[in-house]
Design a protein around this motif. Structure first.
Motif, PDB file in Angstrom:
ATOM      1  N   MET A  18     101.613 -20.976  13.887  1.00  0.00           N
ATOM      2  CA  MET A  18     102.130 -20.270  15.059  1.00  0.00           C
ATOM      3  C   MET A  18     102.724 -18.919  14.634  1.00  0.00           C
ATOM      4  O   MET A  18     103.548 -18.868  13.727  1.00  0.00           O
ATOM      5  N   LYS A  19     102.309 -17.859  15.306  1.00  0.00           N
ATOM      6  CA  LYS A  19     102.835 -16.521  14.981  1.00  0.00           C
ATOM      7  C   LYS A  19     104.129 -16.280  15.756  1.00  0.00           C
ATOM      8  O   LYS A  19     104.210 -16.594  16.941  1.00  0.00           O
ATOM      9  N   TRP A  20     105.126 -15.729  15.099  1.00  0.00           N
ATOM     10  CA  TRP A  20     106.378 -15.374  15.768  1.00  0.00           C
ATOM     11  C   TRP A  20     106.499 -13.859  15.751  1.00  0.00           C
ATOM     12  O   TRP A  20     106.210 -13.229  14.747  1.00  0.00           O
ATOM     13  N   GLU A  21     106.956 -13.301  16.865  1.00  0.00           N
ATOM     14  CA  GLU A  21     107.162 -11.858  16.935  1.00  0.00           C
ATOM     15  C   GLU A  21     108.655 -11.609  17.088  1.00  0.00           C
ATOM     16  O   GLU A  21     109.313 -12.298  17.870  1.00  0.00           O
ATOM     17  N   THR A  22     109.181 -10.668  16.349  1.00  0.00           N
ATOM     18  CA  THR A  22     110.616 -10.365  16.510  1.00  0.00           C
ATOM     19  C   THR A  22     110.871  -8.869  16.354  1.00  0.00           C
ATOM     20  O   THR A  22     110.187  -8.207  15.583  1.00  0.00           O
ATOM     21  N   ALA A  23     111.862  -8.402  17.084  1.00  0.00           N
ATOM     22  CA  ALA A  23     112.272  -7.001  16.948  1.00  0.00           C
ATOM     23  C   ALA A  23     113.643  -6.932  16.290  1.00  0.00           C
ATOM     24  O   ALA A  23     114.299  -5.897  16.317  1.00  0.00           O
ATOM     25  N   ILE A  24     114.091  -8.086  15.709  1.00  0.00           N
ATOM     26  CA  ILE A  24     115.464  -8.109  15.183  1.00  0.00           C
ATOM     27  C   ILE A  24     115.520  -7.697  13.708  1.00  0.00           C
ATOM     28  O   ILE A  24     116.114  -6.693  13.355  1.00  0.00           O
ATOM     29  N   THR A  25     114.875  -8.500  12.866  1.00  0.00           N
ATOM     30  CA  THR A  25     115.031  -8.278  11.429  1.00  0.00           C
ATOM     31  C   THR A  25     113.682  -8.305  10.710  1.00  0.00           C
ATOM     32  O   THR A  25     112.824  -9.130  11.032  1.00  0.00           O
ATOM     33  N   ASN A  26     113.539  -7.419   9.736  1.00  0.00           N
ATOM     34  CA  ASN A  26     112.340  -7.438   8.908  1.00  0.00           C
ATOM     35  C   ASN A  26     112.754  -7.428   7.444  1.00  0.00           C
ATOM     36  O   ASN A  26     113.598  -6.623   7.039  1.00  0.00           O
ATOM     37  N   ILE A  27     112.179  -8.366   6.668  1.00  0.00           N
ATOM     38  CA  ILE A  27     112.446  -8.375   5.237  1.00  0.00           C
ATOM     39  C   ILE A  27     111.129  -8.072   4.547  1.00  0.00           C
ATOM     40  O   ILE A  27     110.164  -8.827   4.670  1.00  0.00           O
ATOM     41  N   ASN A  28     111.091  -6.934   3.869  1.00  0.00           N
ATOM     42  CA  ASN A  28     109.845  -6.496   3.254  1.00  0.00           C
ATOM     43  C   ASN A  28     110.153  -5.947   1.869  1.00  0.00           C
ATOM     44  O   ASN A  28     110.980  -5.037   1.730  1.00  0.00           O
ATOM     45  N   LYS A  29     109.471  -6.495   0.879  1.00  0.00           N
ATOM     46  CA  LYS A  29     109.672  -6.076  -0.519  1.00  0.00           C
ATOM     47  C   LYS A  29     111.160  -6.030  -0.893  1.00  0.00           C
ATOM     48  O   LYS A  29     111.655  -5.054  -1.453  1.00  0.00           O
ATOM     49  N   GLY A  30     111.883  -7.060  -0.486  1.00  0.00           N
ATOM     50  CA  GLY A  30     113.297  -7.173  -0.873  1.00  0.00           C
ATOM     51  C   GLY A  30     114.229  -6.300  -0.044  1.00  0.00           C
ATOM     52  O   GLY A  30     115.442  -6.323  -0.243  1.00  0.00           O
ATOM     53  N   GLN A  31     113.700  -5.532   0.878  1.00  0.00           N
ATOM     54  CA  GLN A  31     114.537  -4.638   1.696  1.00  0.00           C
ATOM     55  C   GLN A  31     114.713  -5.255   3.090  1.00  0.00           C
ATOM     56  O   GLN A  31     113.718  -5.568   3.741  1.00  0.00           O
ATOM     57  N   GLU A  32     115.950  -5.430   3.516  1.00  0.00           N
ATOM     58  CA  GLU A  32     116.178  -6.020   4.842  1.00  0.00           C
ATOM     59  C   GLU A  32     116.541  -4.932   5.849  1.00  0.00           C
ATOM     60  O   GLU A  32     117.455  -4.123   5.629  1.00  0.00           O
ATOM     61  N   VAL A  33     115.807  -4.925   6.955  1.00  0.00           N
ATOM     62  CA  VAL A  33     116.041  -3.929   8.003  1.00  0.00           C
ATOM     63  C   VAL A  33     116.412  -4.666   9.292  1.00  0.00           C
ATOM     64  O   VAL A  33     115.711  -5.575   9.726  1.00  0.00           O
ATOM     65  N   ILE A  34     117.549  -4.286   9.893  1.00  0.00           N
ATOM     66  CA  ILE A  34     117.992  -4.908  11.149  1.00  0.00           C
ATOM     67  C   ILE A  34     117.929  -3.866  12.251  1.00  0.00           C
ATOM     68  O   ILE A  34     118.577  -2.814  12.157  1.00  0.00           O
ATOM     69  N   ARG A  35     117.123  -4.163  13.279  1.00  0.00           N
ATOM     70  CA  ARG A  35     116.978  -3.225  14.403  1.00  0.00           C
ATOM     71  C   ARG A  35     116.749  -1.798  13.887  1.00  0.00           C
ATOM     72  O   ARG A  35     117.370  -0.836  14.361  1.00  0.00           O
ATOM     73  N   GLY A  36     115.923  -1.669  12.856  1.00  0.00           N
ATOM     74  CA  GLY A  36     115.573  -0.333  12.339  1.00  0.00           C
ATOM     75  C   GLY A  36     116.556   0.248  11.349  1.00  0.00           C
ATOM     76  O   GLY A  36     116.342   1.335  10.826  1.00  0.00           O
ATOM     77  N   LYS A  37     117.641  -0.451  11.057  1.00  0.00           N
ATOM     78  CA  LYS A  37     118.646   0.086  10.108  1.00  0.00           C
ATOM     79  C   LYS A  37     118.662  -0.783   8.858  1.00  0.00           C
ATOM     80  O   LYS A  37     118.687  -2.020   8.963  1.00  0.00           O
ATOM     81  N   LYS A  38     118.687  -0.136   7.675  1.00  0.00           N
ATOM     82  CA  LYS A  38     118.746  -0.902   6.427  1.00  0.00           C
ATOM     83  C   LYS A  38     120.082  -1.641   6.339  1.00  0.00           C
ATOM     84  O   LYS A  38     121.145  -1.039   6.548  1.00  0.00           O
ATOM     85  N   LEU A  39     120.004  -2.941   6.029  1.00  0.00           N
ATOM     86  CA  LEU A  39     121.233  -3.735   5.918  1.00  0.00           C
ATOM     87  C   LEU A  39     122.131  -3.168   4.812  1.00  0.00           C
ATOM     88  O   LEU A  39     123.350  -3.128   4.949  1.00  0.00           O
TER      89      LEU A  39
END
Ligand SMILES: CC(C)(COP(=O)(O)OP(=O)(O)OC[C@H]1O[C@@H](n2cnc3c(N)ncnc32)[C@H](O)[C@@H]1OP(=O)(O)O)[C@@H](O)C(=O)NCCC(=O)NCCS
Length: 241
Positions: A1-22
């Protein structure tokens, strides 16, 4: 099942919340600003931070006698973990305690343009409907609401819903046998509506504010270790066969 979210993205060790780096938020943002960001999808303006911060502070605790604190402490006294006791405390919240905020906000929004608010309030009272956001088990006036509304006026968030809330309080005063002050749920619901929050997220605001208070109660219960909390038998009246 695919989940879509606009909250948080973790990519290559970098966490981005709503477009801002944590990592950047850690350095430059307060908890309240980050809460606003994650809920609203944008950074708050200074007045929004101040108002949300005040709302969270106002909800932090309301004593051992509240349903949530009492439940959390009872569950902790039975030797449950902190998070089990905390969950129990949150589950003790309901339409009469901590969760009236959503219904209150809905009422204020729906009655923004009501020219006959007095009649509406009277009709509901006649039908024995309890208006969410009014009344208190032990307070005849709620200082928290008074302070919050003062601040909302100063910061520009006293708009239609705050007005409906205060007018409803005045109408209730005319027809009630006991004082039914605008309580914390009502004040929060009105101010958050005037800040543009959706009523569906508002219980979350109250819970976010109250969790540190509940943790304090549970921790105190653990430290004091007064034994298993139980009603004494003389407080229980058997009315069965
Ligand atoms: C908070 C609350 C449970 C406290 O109740 P309480 O002070 O113990 O009041 P009681 O249950 O003894 O009710 C006393 C009378 O006031 C009335 N009343 C209480 N709260 C009322 C309200 N919000 N709207 C209309 N009438 C209300 C009751 O119907 C009752 O009237 P009656 O004597 O004609 O039957 C109650 O005011 C309530 O249900 N409020 C709405 C929910 C809410 O805002 N909860 C958040 C609390 S911070």
């Amino acid at each position: 099942m695919k989940w879509e979210t606009a909250i948080t993205n973790i990519n290559k060790g970098q966490e981005v919340i709503r477009g801002k780096k944590l990592s950047g938020l850690i350095k430059s943002s307060t908890f309240t600003e980050t809460i606003f960001l994650i809920w609203q999808g944008r950074m708050p303006k200074p007045a929004e931070t101040k108002m949300l911060d005040a709302l969270l502070v106002s909800a932090i605790d309301h004593g051992t006698g509240t349903a949530s604190a009492m439940t959390a402490r009872i569950v902790s006294s039975a030797k449950n973990s902190l998070h089990t006791s905390l969950a129990a405390g949150i589950l003790a919240m309901g339409e009469r305690h901590g969760s009236a905020i959503e219904s209150a906000a809905k009422f204020f929004v729906e009655n923004k343009n009501n020219k006959n608010l007095g009649q509406t309030v009277k009709d509901l009272k006649d039908k024995k409907v309890r208006l969410a956001g009014f009344g208190h088990a032990v307070l005849t006036k709620d200082e928290r609401s008074i302070e919050l509304l003062k601040m909302a006026k100063k910061l520009g968030f006293y708009k239609d819903c705050c007005l409906v809330a205060q007018n409803t309080e005045k109408e209730l005063k005319k027809i009630s046998s006991k004082p039914l002050p605008l309580n914390i749920d009502g004040a929060m619901g009105a101010i958050l509506s005037d800040m543009g929050f959706d009523h569906k997220i508002m219980k979350g605001v109250f819970i976010a504010g109250r969790v540190p208070g509940l943790v304090a109660h549970i921790y105190e219960e653990m430290q004091n270790d007064a034994g298993l909390r139980r009603l004494s038998e003389d407080e229980i009246t058997y009315v069965g066969k």
